[in-house]
Design a protein around this motif. Structure first.
Motif, PDB file in Angstrom:
ATOM      1  N   SER A  59       0.856  -1.178   0.000  1.00 34.13           N
ATOM      2  CA  SER A  59       0.000   0.000   0.000  1.00 34.13           C
ATOM      3  C   SER A  59       0.897   1.236   0.000  1.00 34.13           C
ATOM      4  O   SER A  59       1.610   1.495   0.969  1.00 34.13           O
ATOM      5  N   PHE A  60       0.883   1.971  -1.116  1.00 32.45           N
ATOM      6  CA  PHE A  60       1.688   3.178  -1.262  1.00 32.45           C
ATOM      7  C   PHE A  60       0.801   4.379  -0.947  1.00 32.45           C
ATOM      8  O   PHE A  60      -0.131   4.682  -1.693  1.00 32.45           O
ATOM      9  N   ASN A  61       1.090   5.058   0.159  1.00 32.21           N
ATOM     10  CA  ASN A  61       0.324   6.243   0.552  1.00 32.21           C
ATOM     11  C   ASN A  61       1.049   7.493   0.078  1.00 32.21           C
ATOM     12  O   ASN A  61       2.126   7.820   0.577  1.00 32.21           O
ATOM     13  N   PHE A  62       0.445   8.165  -0.926  1.00 31.83           N
ATOM     14  CA  PHE A  62       1.026   9.393  -1.440  1.00 31.83           C
ATOM     15  C   PHE A  62      -0.082  10.291  -1.970  1.00 31.83           C
ATOM     16  O   PHE A  62      -1.192   9.851  -2.231  1.00 31.83           O
ATOM     17  N   GLU A  63       0.269  11.555  -2.109  1.00 37.04           N
ATOM     18  CA  GLU A  63      -0.679  12.540  -2.619  1.00 37.04           C
ATOM     19  C   GLU A  63      -0.612  12.554  -4.150  1.00 37.04           C
ATOM     20  O   GLU A  63       0.468  12.679  -4.735  1.00 37.04           O
ATOM     21  N   THR A  64      -1.776  12.411  -4.776  1.00 40.30           N
ATOM     22  CA  THR A  64      -1.874  12.458  -6.232  1.00 40.30           C
ATOM     23  C   THR A  64      -1.259  13.759  -6.748  1.00 40.30           C
ATOM     24  O   THR A  64      -1.420  14.814  -6.144  1.00 40.30           O
ATOM     25  N   GLY A  87       4.509  -2.525 -16.574  1.00 39.25           N
ATOM     26  CA  GLY A  87       3.120  -2.112 -16.396  1.00 39.25           C
ATOM     27  C   GLY A  87       3.014  -0.605 -16.477  1.00 39.25           C
ATOM     28  O   GLY A  87       3.924   0.093 -16.948  1.00 39.25           O
ATOM     29  N   THR A  88       1.912  -0.082 -15.994  1.00 41.39           N
ATOM     30  CA  THR A  88       1.671   1.352 -16.070  1.00 41.39           C
ATOM     31  C   THR A  88       2.184   2.049 -14.812  1.00 41.39           C
ATOM     32  O   THR A  88       2.252   1.457 -13.744  1.00 41.39           O
ATOM     33  N   ILE A  89       2.511   3.319 -14.969  1.00 39.20           N
ATOM     34  CA  ILE A  89       2.891   4.141 -13.826  1.00 39.20           C
ATOM     35  C   ILE A  89       1.608   4.502 -13.091  1.00 39.20           C
ATOM     36  O   ILE A  89       0.643   4.976 -13.702  1.00 39.20           O
ATOM     37  N   LEU A  90       1.587   4.269 -11.797  1.00 37.24           N
ATOM     38  CA  LEU A  90       0.400   4.531 -10.986  1.00 37.24           C
ATOM     39  C   LEU A  90       0.460   5.962 -10.481  1.00 37.24           C
ATOM     40  O   LEU A  90       1.353   6.325  -9.717  1.00 37.24           O
ATOM     41  N   LEU A  91      -0.500   6.778 -10.930  1.00 38.33           N
ATOM     42  CA  LEU A  91      -0.462   8.213 -10.696  1.00 38.33           C
ATOM     43  C   LEU A  91      -1.364   8.682  -9.567  1.00 38.33           C
ATOM     44  O   LEU A  91      -1.201   9.787  -9.077  1.00 38.33           O
ATOM     45  N   THR A  92      -2.335   7.881  -9.184  1.00 38.84           N
ATOM     46  CA  THR A  92      -3.327   8.285  -8.193  1.00 38.84           C
ATOM     47  C   THR A  92      -3.042   7.632  -6.854  1.00 38.84           C
ATOM     48  O   THR A  92      -2.956   6.413  -6.760  1.00 38.84           O
ATOM     49  N   GLY A  93      -2.892   8.449  -5.839  1.00 33.87           N
ATOM     50  CA  GLY A  93      -2.613   7.915  -4.518  1.00 33.87           C
ATOM     51  C   GLY A  93      -3.818   8.015  -3.612  1.00 33.87           C
ATOM     52  O   GLY A  93      -4.691   8.830  -3.847  1.00 33.87           O
ATOM     53  N   PRO A  94      -3.852   7.210  -2.592  1.00 31.64           N
ATOM     54  CA  PRO A  94      -2.977   6.053  -2.375  1.00 31.64           C
ATOM     55  C   PRO A  94      -3.316   4.938  -3.356  1.00 31.64           C
ATOM     56  O   PRO A  94      -4.398   4.924  -3.932  1.00 31.64           O
ATOM     57  N   THR A  95      -2.389   4.015  -3.522  1.00 30.67           N
ATOM     58  CA  THR A  95      -2.609   2.890  -4.434  1.00 30.67           C
ATOM     59  C   THR A  95      -2.069   1.610  -3.817  1.00 30.67           C
ATOM     60  O   THR A  95      -1.164   1.643  -2.997  1.00 30.67           O
TER      61      THR A  95
END
Length: 178
Positions: A59-64, A87-95
């Motif tokens: 679980s990556f907690n970050f601000e979009t 794969g794709t770069i995950l841009l929306t946080g958290p993810t």
């Protein structure tokens, strides 16, 4: 209800509890979250205290718009480049990312100089919970990991407690039934 039906039902419940408690949600960096750390070894130190197993969730907690998460090949991890994303770069946080293959996994933030500042993570995923989570990394390209929705709020500790209660109830039932 006959004794065999009751035994079968209890055994089914115990098997479900055993499977459920195997998944661990690892909050990357714990309270630090997914950010540029003050200590560039923060994520490797964090990984060394965890054991990563197939089916576990990162679980990556970050601000979009301030950070992102990209799984990359080892060379890209070492040089902090996003040339070889998996794969794709995950841009929306958290993810959340479900660990769906054993072996080495490398994650970086591709924004600015965040990776060079220490916002990168290398882990080793095992098929059993007996190995350590930290790497020395090795080479190779991997198929993409899967992004998932958060799991239900069920922890290994509560699963173990439920399994113990179910086993106790089963033992009591068997004692009363005979």
């Amino acid at each position: 209800m006959n004794k065999m039906s009751a035994i079968g039902g209890v055994m089914a419940i115990l098997m479900v509890l055993q499977c459920t408690e195997a998944v661990t949600v690892h909050v990357v960096g714990d309270g630090l979250g997914w950010t540029v750390p003050e200590d560039s070894s923060a994520y490797q130190n964090w990984a060394s205290t965890n054991n990563f197993v197939l089916g576990d969730i990162l679980s990556f907690n970050f601000e979009t718009n301030r950070h992102d998460v990209a799984e990359v090949a080892k060379g890209s991890y070492e040089t902090c480049t996003s040339n070889n994303t998996i794969g794709t770069i995950l841009l929306t946080g958290p993810t959340n990312i479900t660990l769906n293959r054993a072996g080495e996994h490398f994650y970086i933030c591709t924004i600015g100089q965040h990776c060079n500042g220490g916002q990168k993570l290398a882990i080793n995923v095992s098929t059993t919970p007996s190995t350590t989570g930290a790497l020395p990394p090795s080479t190779g390209a991997f198929p993409p990991s899967t992004t998932t929705t958060p799991p239900p709020p069920f922890s290994a500790a509560s699963g173990s407690a439920l399994a113990s209660v179910a086993l106790l109830l089963f033992s009591l039932f068997m004692g009363i039934a005979f």
